[in-house]
Motif scaffolding. Structure first.
Motif, PDB file in Angstrom:
ATOM      1  N   ALA A  90       0.820  -1.216   0.000  1.00 39.35           N
ATOM      2  CA  ALA A  90       0.000   0.000   0.000  1.00 39.35           C
ATOM      3  C   ALA A  90       0.852   1.263   0.000  1.00 39.35           C
ATOM      4  CB  ALA A  90      -0.915   0.000   1.215  1.00 39.35           C
ATOM      5  N   ASP A  91       0.345   2.290  -0.669  1.00 44.37           N
ATOM      6  CA  ASP A  91       0.909   3.636  -0.565  1.00 44.37           C
ATOM      7  C   ASP A  91       0.183   4.425   0.522  1.00 44.37           C
ATOM      8  OD1 ASP A  91       2.667   3.444  -2.944  1.00 44.37           O
ATOM      9  OD2 ASP A  91       0.752   3.279  -4.009  1.00 44.37           O
ATOM     10  N   ILE A  92      -1.105   4.129   0.667  1.00 48.15           N
ATOM     11  CA  ILE A  92      -1.960   4.778   1.672  1.00 48.15           C
ATOM     12  C   ILE A  92      -2.673   3.691   2.459  1.00 48.15           C
ATOM     13  CG2 ILE A  92      -3.928   6.317   2.062  1.00 48.15           C
ATOM     14  CD1 ILE A  92      -3.311   7.591  -0.683  1.00 48.15           C
ATOM     15  N   VAL A  93      -2.639   3.797   3.777  1.00 48.68           N
ATOM     16  CA  VAL A  93      -3.374   2.865   4.642  1.00 48.68           C
ATOM     17  C   VAL A  93      -4.402   3.660   5.417  1.00 48.68           C
ATOM     18  CG1 VAL A  93      -3.242   1.207   6.531  1.00 48.68           C
ATOM     19  CG2 VAL A  93      -1.402   1.318   4.827  1.00 48.68           C
ATOM     20  N   LEU A  94      -5.656   3.280   5.276  1.00 50.21           N
ATOM     21  CA  LEU A  94      -6.748   3.993   5.949  1.00 50.21           C
ATOM     22  C   LEU A  94      -7.355   3.089   7.011  1.00 50.21           C
ATOM     23  CD1 LEU A  94      -9.302   6.360   4.331  1.00 50.21           C
ATOM     24  CD2 LEU A  94     -10.040   4.747   6.088  1.00 50.21           C
ATOM     25  N   VAL A 120      -5.555  -3.946  16.862  1.00 46.94           N
ATOM     26  CA  VAL A 120      -5.351  -3.934  15.415  1.00 46.94           C
ATOM     27  C   VAL A 120      -4.021  -3.302  15.033  1.00 46.94           C
ATOM     28  CG1 VAL A 120      -6.212  -2.939  13.243  1.00 46.94           C
ATOM     29  CG2 VAL A 120      -7.822  -3.960  14.864  1.00 46.94           C
ATOM     30  N   LEU A 121      -3.650  -2.219  15.711  1.00 47.72           N
ATOM     31  CA  LEU A 121      -2.473  -1.456  15.295  1.00 47.72           C
ATOM     32  C   LEU A 121      -1.149  -2.051  15.769  1.00 47.72           C
ATOM     33  CD1 LEU A 121      -4.609   0.568  14.401  1.00 47.72           C
ATOM     34  CD2 LEU A 121      -3.219   2.393  15.374  1.00 47.72           C
ATOM     35  N   GLU A 122      -1.128  -2.629  16.935  1.00 48.51           N
ATOM     36  CA  GLU A 122       0.147  -3.108  17.503  1.00 48.51           C
ATOM     37  C   GLU A 122       0.911  -4.057  16.572  1.00 48.51           C
ATOM     38  OE1 GLU A 122      -0.752  -4.685  21.327  1.00 48.51           O
ATOM     39  OE2 GLU A 122      -0.984  -2.713  22.254  1.00 48.51           O
ATOM     40  N   PRO A 123       0.260  -5.022  15.911  1.00 50.71           N
ATOM     41  CA  PRO A 123       1.016  -5.921  15.018  1.00 50.71           C
ATOM     42  C   PRO A 123       1.586  -5.210  13.795  1.00 50.71           C
ATOM     43  CG  PRO A 123      -1.084  -6.896  15.661  1.00 50.71           C
ATOM     44  CD  PRO A 123      -1.139  -5.459  16.077  1.00 50.71           C
ATOM     45  N   LEU A 124       1.120  -3.994  13.512  1.00 48.98           N
ATOM     46  CA  LEU A 124       1.582  -3.259  12.337  1.00 48.98           C
ATOM     47  C   LEU A 124       2.695  -2.267  12.663  1.00 48.98           C
ATOM     48  CD1 LEU A 124      -1.905  -2.485  10.718  1.00 48.98           C
ATOM     49  CD2 LEU A 124      -0.337  -4.352  10.152  1.00 48.98           C
ATOM     50  N   LYS A 125       3.082  -2.202  13.926  1.00 51.20           N
ATOM     51  CA  LYS A 125       4.099  -1.224  14.342  1.00 51.20           C
ATOM     52  C   LYS A 125       5.402  -1.444  13.579  1.00 51.20           C
ATOM     53  CE  LYS A 125       5.976   1.078  18.399  1.00 51.20           C
ATOM     54  NZ  LYS A 125       5.882   1.229  19.874  1.00 51.20           N
ATOM     55  N   GLY A 126       5.906  -0.353  12.997  1.00 54.66           N
ATOM     56  CA  GLY A 126       7.151  -0.413  12.247  1.00 54.66           C
ATOM     57  C   GLY A 126       6.993  -0.792  10.785  1.00 54.66           C
ATOM     58  N   LEU A 127       5.764  -1.124  10.362  1.00 50.47           N
ATOM     59  CA  LEU A 127       5.552  -1.579   8.980  1.00 50.47           C
ATOM     60  C   LEU A 127       5.041  -0.473   8.055  1.00 50.47           C
ATOM     61  CD1 LEU A 127       3.793  -5.032   9.603  1.00 50.47           C
ATOM     62  CD2 LEU A 127       6.240  -4.551   9.286  1.00 50.47           C
ATOM     63  N   LEU A 128       4.745   0.696   8.630  1.00 47.72           N
ATOM     64  CA  LEU A 128       4.067   1.724   7.830  1.00 47.72           C
ATOM     65  C   LEU A 128       4.893   2.991   7.652  1.00 47.72           C
ATOM     66  CD1 LEU A 128       0.467   1.451   9.369  1.00 47.72           C
ATOM     67  CD2 LEU A 128       1.471   0.129   7.506  1.00 47.72           C
ATOM     68  N   HIS A 129       6.189   2.944   7.907  1.00 45.75           N
ATOM     69  CA  HIS A 129       7.007   4.155   7.866  1.00 45.75           C
ATOM     70  C   HIS A 129       7.045   4.794   6.477  1.00 45.75           C
ATOM     71  CE1 HIS A 129       9.756   0.923   6.650  1.00 45.75           C
ATOM     72  NE2 HIS A 129      10.395   1.846   5.944  1.00 45.75           N
ATOM     73  N   ASP A 130       6.839   4.006   5.410  1.00 43.45           N
ATOM     74  CA  ASP A 130       6.903   4.531   4.046  1.00 43.45           C
ATOM     75  C   ASP A 130       5.507   4.733   3.448  1.00 43.45           C
ATOM     76  OD1 ASP A 130       6.296   1.828   3.948  1.00 43.45           O
ATOM     77  OD2 ASP A 130       7.459   1.460   2.113  1.00 43.45           O
ATOM     78  N   THR A 180      -1.724   9.053  19.956  1.00 43.49           N
ATOM     79  CA  THR A 180      -2.077   7.659  20.249  1.00 43.49           C
ATOM     80  C   THR A 180      -1.733   6.762  19.073  1.00 43.49           C
ATOM     81  OG1 THR A 180      -3.874   8.349  21.720  1.00 43.49           O
ATOM     82  CG2 THR A 180      -3.977   6.103  20.844  1.00 43.49           C
ATOM     83  N   LEU A 181      -2.111   7.194  17.873  1.00 41.23           N
ATOM     84  CA  LEU A 181      -1.841   6.419  16.666  1.00 41.23           C
ATOM     85  C   LEU A 181      -0.343   6.281  16.429  1.00 41.23           C
ATOM     86  CD1 LEU A 181      -4.524   8.182  14.449  1.00 41.23           C
ATOM     87  CD2 LEU A 181      -4.654   5.815  15.237  1.00 41.23           C
ATOM     88  N   ALA A 182       0.391   7.388  16.620  1.00 38.96           N
ATOM     89  CA  ALA A 182       1.837   7.377  16.386  1.00 38.96           C
ATOM     90  C   ALA A 182       2.546   6.421  17.342  1.00 38.96           C
ATOM     91  CB  ALA A 182       2.398   8.788  16.525  1.00 38.96           C
ATOM     92  N   ALA A 183       2.114   6.407  18.599  1.00 33.25           N
ATOM     93  CA  ALA A 183       2.736   5.518  19.579  1.00 33.25           C
ATOM     94  C   ALA A 183       2.493   4.054  19.232  1.00 33.25           C
ATOM     95  CB  ALA A 183       2.200   5.831  20.970  1.00 33.25           C
ATOM     96  N   LEU A 184       1.307   3.762  18.729  1.00 34.99           N
ATOM     97  CA  LEU A 184       0.963   2.381  18.410  1.00 34.99           C
ATOM     98  C   LEU A 184       1.610   1.907  17.109  1.00 34.99           C
ATOM     99  CD1 LEU A 184      -2.830   2.461  19.355  1.00 34.99           C
ATOM    100  CD2 LEU A 184      -1.065   1.114  20.508  1.00 34.99           C
ATOM    101  N   LEU A 185       1.816   2.847  16.158  1.00 38.31           N
ATOM    102  CA  LEU A 185       2.300   2.457  14.832  1.00 38.31           C
ATOM    103  C   LEU A 185       3.791   2.709  14.618  1.00 38.31           C
ATOM    104  CD1 LEU A 185      -0.629   3.742  12.590  1.00 38.31           C
ATOM    105  CD2 LEU A 185      -0.041   1.364  13.073  1.00 38.31           C
ATOM    106  N   ASP A 224       4.746   8.944  12.318  1.00 30.97           N
ATOM    107  CA  ASP A 224       3.932  10.133  12.530  1.00 30.97           C
ATOM    108  C   ASP A 224       3.446  10.718  11.198  1.00 30.97           C
ATOM    109  OD1 ASP A 224       6.264  11.220  11.541  1.00 30.97           O
ATOM    110  OD2 ASP A 224       6.888  12.085  13.464  1.00 30.97           O
ATOM    111  N   ARG A 225       3.540   9.924  10.140  1.00 35.90           N
ATOM    112  CA  ARG A 225       3.026  10.345   8.829  1.00 35.90           C
ATOM    113  C   ARG A 225       1.520  10.050   8.805  1.00 35.90           C
ATOM    114  NH1 ARG A 225       5.038   7.791   3.071  1.00 35.90           N
ATOM    115  NH2 ARG A 225       3.854   9.184   1.685  1.00 35.90           N
ATOM    116  N   ILE A 226       0.798  10.807   9.614  1.00 36.78           N
ATOM    117  CA  ILE A 226      -0.593  10.480   9.921  1.00 36.78           C
ATOM    118  C   ILE A 226      -1.512  11.677   9.687  1.00 36.78           C
ATOM    119  CG2 ILE A 226      -2.192   9.765  11.746  1.00 36.78           C
ATOM    120  CD1 ILE A 226       0.221   8.404  13.117  1.00 36.78           C
ATOM    121  N   VAL A 227      -2.651  11.413   9.075  1.00 34.72           N
ATOM    122  CA  VAL A 227      -3.730  12.394   8.953  1.00 34.72           C
ATOM    123  C   VAL A 227      -4.936  11.840   9.693  1.00 34.72           C
ATOM    124  CG1 VAL A 227      -5.333  13.571   7.385  1.00 34.72           C
ATOM    125  CG2 VAL A 227      -2.935  13.288   6.737  1.00 34.72           C
ATOM    126  N   ARG A 228      -5.468  12.654  10.587  1.00 37.17           N
ATOM    127  CA  ARG A 228      -6.655  12.258  11.340  1.00 37.17           C
ATOM    128  C   ARG A 228      -7.888  12.925  10.727  1.00 37.17           C
ATOM    129  NH1 ARG A 228      -8.085  13.906  17.610  1.00 37.17           N
ATOM    130  NH2 ARG A 228     -10.110  12.819  17.706  1.00 37.17           N
TER     131      ARG A 228
END
Length: 279
Positions: free
Chosen positions: A66-70, A81-91, A105-110, A113-117
């Motif tokens: 994925a380029d974008i994960v929603l 849901v998020l904990e198993p994905l930690k470190g996998l979404l940096h790009d 909260t999202l940044a800590a779990l994932l 910080d490339r996040i839009v709420r």
């Protein structure tokens, strides 16, 4: 929306809001083959397969290309849901429509910080949504544009200046459809009390709501000015509005939205505390 049309987009959670966005994106020209949805419910996956999107119950597999994960999951299962994905979404660009989930909260779990709420609302289901967006300071202009394109597939997008304003967005537009439905219910009931049958009262109420909204959207006048334009001195509209004023309807609406904002803040804090305790 040319940039978004060249992206692979994965949805974690395939509920109503995700389905609305998927439908909107496909209608805007995003090939269904570029969309992947991960959901644990087989019925949901079967429904989404009818749109020719790729489906899975494996979140890690879903985000791989994925380029974008929603994220469109219930707040109660966010950490799980998020904990198993930690470190996998940096790009990848992360977009979250999870109610109450703050970016910290999202940044800590994932671990990114490339996040839009986003705070969406349910009229997105008919491509007339109103979406409030806020991005982490590390999200660049290109990513902000991408997020806007994704959400604009189902309605209006408005960027707010700070994350605290998302709670105000929640009060105004997130919960807002329910306020208008409440008004419609009351008008339909009143019409029946005045002698109309339910079908007539309903059709008149709904068309009036639609017409008033359309006038407010397309007019150069403010809603206050439009109200004044249809209020003749000593006329029927004035008689009704005087009842509203005596009942302090405006003040009560403002108090109601303040209560919604406060509850939004409380829910965000509860979700943050819960997520921290699970890490």
């Amino acid at each position: 929306m040319s940039a978004a049309l060249n992206c692979n987009i994965s949805f974690i959670g395939g509920g109503n809001m995700a389905q609305a966005l998927i439908g909107g994106l496909i209608s805007r020209g995003l090939p269904s083959t570029r969309i992947t949805v991960s959901d644990p419910v087989e019925k949901v996956r079967q429904l989404l397969q009818e749109k020719d999107v790729q489906v899975t119950d494996d979140n890690i597999a879903a985000v791989k290309d994925a380029d974008i994960v929603l994220f469109a999951v219930k707040p109660q299962v966010l950490a799980k849901v998020l904990e198993p994905l930690k470190g996998l979404l940096h790009d990848k660009l992360v977009i979250s429509i999870v109610a109450g989930a703050e970016i910290s909260t999202l940044a800590a779990l994932l671990g990114t910080d490339r996040i839009v709420r986003v705070m969406p609302n349910t009229p997105a289901l008919v491509q007339t949504g109103a979406h409030g967006l806020y991005a982490h300071s590390n999200v660049d202009t290109a990513d902000r544009d991408l997020a806007s394109q994704v959400l604009a597939s189902t309605g209006l997008t408005i960027w707010v200046n700070n994350e605290a304003q998302i709670d105000a967005v929640t009060a105004v537009s997130g919960s807002g459809p329910a306020y208008f439905f409440y008004m419609m219910e009351s008008m339909i009931r009143a019409g029946k009390n005045l002698g109309l049958d339910e079908k007539t009262a309903t059709e008149l109420t709904l068309q009036t709501a639609l017409g008033a909204a359309q006038m407010a959207i397309t007019s150069s006048n403010s809603p206050a000015e439009l109200r004044k334009n249809v209020t003749s001195p000593n006329g029927t509209t004035q008689a009704a509005l005087e009842v509203f004023d005596r009942a302090q309807i405006s003040q009560n609406i403002q108090a109601a939205l303040a209560a919604a904002q406060k509850r939004s803040q409380e829910l965000a804090q509860e979700l943050s505390d819960s997520s921290k305790s699970s890490v």
